[in-house]
Design an enzyme around this catalytic site. Sequence first.
Site, PDB file in Angstrom:
ATOM      1  CB  CYS A  99       4.409  16.936  -0.811  1.00 26.68           C
ATOM      2  SG  CYS A  99       2.702  17.011  -1.325  1.00 26.68           S
ATOM      3  NE  ARG A 109       8.765  12.136   0.937  1.00 24.31           N
ATOM      4  CZ  ARG A 109       8.965  11.901   2.221  1.00 24.31           C
ATOM      5  NH1 ARG A 109      10.085  11.330   2.600  1.00 24.31           N
ATOM      6  NH2 ARG A 109       8.078  12.229   3.118  1.00 24.31           N
ATOM      7  CD1 TRP A 161       0.756  11.167  -3.950  1.00 26.75           C
ATOM      8  CD2 TRP A 161      -0.590  12.017  -2.380  1.00 26.75           C
ATOM      9  NE1 TRP A 161      -0.188  10.224  -3.642  1.00 26.75           N
ATOM     10  CE2 TRP A 161      -1.033  10.726  -2.690  1.00 26.75           C
ATOM     11  CE3 TRP A 161      -1.287  12.755  -1.429  1.00 26.75           C
ATOM     12  CZ2 TRP A 161      -2.121  10.135  -2.071  1.00 26.75           C
ATOM     13  CZ3 TRP A 161      -2.385  12.173  -0.806  1.00 26.75           C
ATOM     14  CH2 TRP A 161      -2.785  10.877  -1.131  1.00 26.75           C
ATOM     15  CG  ASN A 199       6.215  18.602   1.871  1.00 28.29           C
ATOM     16  OD1 ASN A 199       5.977  18.951   0.723  1.00 28.29           O
ATOM     17  ND2 ASN A 199       7.208  17.777   2.189  1.00 28.29           N
ATOM     18  N   GLY A 200       2.236  19.302   3.718  1.00 29.41           N
ATOM     19  CA  GLY A 200       1.260  19.333   4.814  1.00 29.41           C
ATOM     20  C   GLY A 200      -0.077  19.848   4.306  1.00 29.41           C
ATOM     21  CD  GLU A 202       1.508  -6.298   3.337  1.00 32.88           C
ATOM     22  OE1 GLU A 202       0.590  -5.578   3.759  1.00 32.88           O
ATOM     23  OE2 GLU A 202       2.516  -5.851   2.765  1.00 32.88           O
ATOM     24  CE  LYS A 215       2.699  -4.667  -0.332  1.00 28.25           C
ATOM     25  NZ  LYS A 215       2.953  -4.036   0.800  1.00 28.25           N
ATOM     26  CD  GLU A 253       0.632  -1.219  -1.346  1.00 26.01           C
ATOM     27  OE1 GLU A 253       0.741  -0.305  -0.530  1.00 26.01           O
ATOM     28  OE2 GLU A 253       1.354  -2.240  -1.311  1.00 26.01           O
ATOM     29  CG  HIS A 258     -20.492 -15.777   6.907  1.00 24.86           C
ATOM     30  ND1 HIS A 258     -21.691 -16.362   7.255  1.00 24.86           N
ATOM     31  CD2 HIS A 258     -19.540 -16.401   7.640  1.00 24.86           C
ATOM     32  CE1 HIS A 258     -21.473 -17.297   8.171  1.00 24.86           C
ATOM     33  NE2 HIS A 258     -20.176 -17.337   8.421  1.00 24.86           N
ATOM     34  CE  LYS A 278       8.566   3.057   1.397  1.00 28.52           C
ATOM     35  NZ  LYS A 278       7.967   1.728   1.270  1.00 28.52           N
TER      36      LYS A 278
HETATM   37  C1  G6P Z   1       1.647   4.351   2.828  1.00 31.46           C
HETATM   38  C2  G6P Z   1       2.640   3.418   2.171  1.00 31.46           C
HETATM   39  C3  G6P Z   1       2.493   2.017   2.756  1.00 31.46           C
HETATM   40  C4  G6P Z   1       2.654   2.072   4.270  1.00 31.46           C
HETATM   41  C5  G6P Z   1       1.676   3.060   4.897  1.00 31.46           C
HETATM   42  C6  G6P Z   1       1.992   3.290   6.363  1.00 31.46           C
HETATM   43  O1  G6P Z   1       0.361   4.011   2.456  1.00 31.46           O
HETATM   44  O2  G6P Z   1       2.438   3.380   0.761  1.00 31.46           O
HETATM   45  O3  G6P Z   1       3.487   1.170   2.213  1.00 31.46           O
HETATM   46  O4  G6P Z   1       2.431   0.802   4.792  1.00 31.46           O
HETATM   47  O5  G6P Z   1       1.783   4.330   4.257  1.00 31.46           O
HETATM   48  O6  G6P Z   1       3.256   3.877   6.439  1.00 31.46           O
HETATM   49  P1  G6P Z   1       4.242   3.795   7.667  1.00 31.46           P
HETATM   50  O7  G6P Z   1       5.444   4.566   7.215  1.00 31.46           O
HETATM   51  O8  G6P Z   1       3.543   4.437   8.816  1.00 31.46           O
HETATM   52  O9  G6P Z   1       4.532   2.366   7.920  1.00 31.46           O
END
Ligand code: G6P
Length: 622
Positions: free
Chosen positions: A2, A27, A74, A100-101, A495, A499, A502, A518, A617
């Site tokens: 948000c 975000r 969000w 927010n929150g 990772e 990606k 996502e 396994h 984000k």
């Molecule tokens: C969200 C973002 C990710 C990020 C994660 C942790 O899920 O989409 O890209 O890795 O938060 O965020 P931070 O700001 O703590 O690295």
Amino acid sequence: MCGIIGYVGKRIADRVLIDGLKKLEYRGYDSAGISVFRDNKIELFRKVGKIINLETELAEKGLNSRIGIGHTRWATHGKPTEKNAHPHISHSKKIVVVHNGIIENYQQLKKKLPASYKFISETDTEIIAHLLEYYYIKLKKDKNISTQNKYLLAMQKTISQLKGSFAIVIMFSDNQKEIFAVKKDSPLLLGIGINEMFITSDITAILSYTNRSINLEDGDFIVISKNKYKIFDKDGKETNRKINIAQIDTNVTEKSGYKHFMLKEIHEQPQIIEDIILTKINRENNEINFRDLNLSKKDINNISRVIILACGTSYHAGLIGKFLIEDLAQIPCEVDVASEFRYRSHNRVIDKDCFVIAISQSGETADTIASFNEIKKLKPKNLMICNVINSTLTKKADNVIYTRCGTEIGVASTKAFTSQLCILFLVSLFLGRQRNILNDKRYNEIICELLKIPQKMKNTIDSITPVMEYWGKHFYQKNSFLYLGRNINYPIALEGALKLKEISYIHAEGYPAGEMKHGPIALIDENMPVLTIATESNVYEKVASNVEEARARNGKMLVIATEGNKIIKNIADFVCFVPKTLDILSPIINIIPLQFLAYFIAEMRGCDIDQPRNLAKSVTVE
Ligand code: G6P
């Protein structure tokens, strides 16, 4: 997640709000709304989906208000619908809020209000508007309290009831000159302009208007008008806070000719890594210089264990950090997902000789903040690796090392990840050096190779881009991918898979290559692409055997291998070559093709690469 913006000043408010909300799009959000005054009444405008929907609706309205608040939502409580979108208005439409929150006790609080208070949305936020109104109406009757105090007292009474985290921005229908706000455990800052004031959860929203801002502290109440702002601390005492001057980097929010921010950010990586290396390594004696790290040699020698806490991509960086710290500094290291760590009982196993490293791009991730708060009670030495200056986590940590990779706009993290890897590498080397683990020869060999990494990253980008574009075209219609890696490249498999998930919405699983037999091997057939990181290392032969095992089940074998490997083509269907480097440095290179592959596949599938669905984000709720 948000985003909040509030504006009061000389300009037409809805334009400033929409402009600010667009800057917050990165975000992640699923609906947006604003509230301004029209004909002396508070009006709400809310839309599901992209801001452009809201902007189009507002374009025809001819609004003229010079004050307003806006929000990108969000969804947490209730689906992304217009009714659930912020702002939320109180029972008799006297008060409007954005938030927010999360308000954890909103269900209980609903029961406390008179039955005449009707709830329109499913959100936890609406209770704030109603509670404010409930108290404000009562206070209004009291002739002994000044009008301004009535606003503040209504806020104080409301806040005292709320459990959870919040940044709340408020307008009262009988006050067209002022905006009010309060915060706890959720970022909020005040922007100071000339004949205008702003309030926002993210400085990016207001940088095109002002670079002067104040980071608000937990418990602060704020009142802003066109020419004035007042801050009251949690005890209601008027207070001053430091004004920060932001460096405006116009490049930050521009794509600079790239089709997407993610692509731009992938390309920025070599330069960022070069900048980190050159600022941290003294080229006269090759020693690493962490000026801000307040740890004596004795402290470092006393470290019994390192604990790394993070979420998402930062967690994957942490997993690589474990390999580096154990190899280069010979300190046992464990890595925990922050949301798991925060609810375990640690008191018995953590002592003051533990060294805690929290990693977060944003510095605002709710779970990382909570787990860090938990562990800090046990008073271990600690370090925060973060990108966003002055973010919440940086204020909690005793030591902070900034990755300084610039604002990352693409939701899928790329440059933040490689910059975290680079800092973790330097921290591990530094600890190893201080503990006399690394002799001069090995240390200098490592530094010498590290210095070559930015150029090798550049070469990688140049050589693998067309290869990954080709792979992307070939594989974009697949439903599932398996990513395999071993040792320090196992987190790279995780990772790479993350990606792809996502931004392309393809199911992808990262697995330690040796563990494939396994379980995941049961999934492999001619439809399953199996991407394996098989660069030169002490486990290369083992990984090559795992490739053979998957190939024997007809999997489509995609392999990332070291340049000069002449035999890999015999067992792989597709090979992507990357430059040779030390195994401990290989993740920083090996992730690049995987970032590109996810990008090209997502592009072929027509996905919203920079703002993938459902993702945020910075995840500021638990
Ligand atoms: C969200 C973002 C990710 C990020 C994660 C942790 O899920 O989409 O890209 O890795 O938060 O965020 P931070 O700001 O703590 O690295």
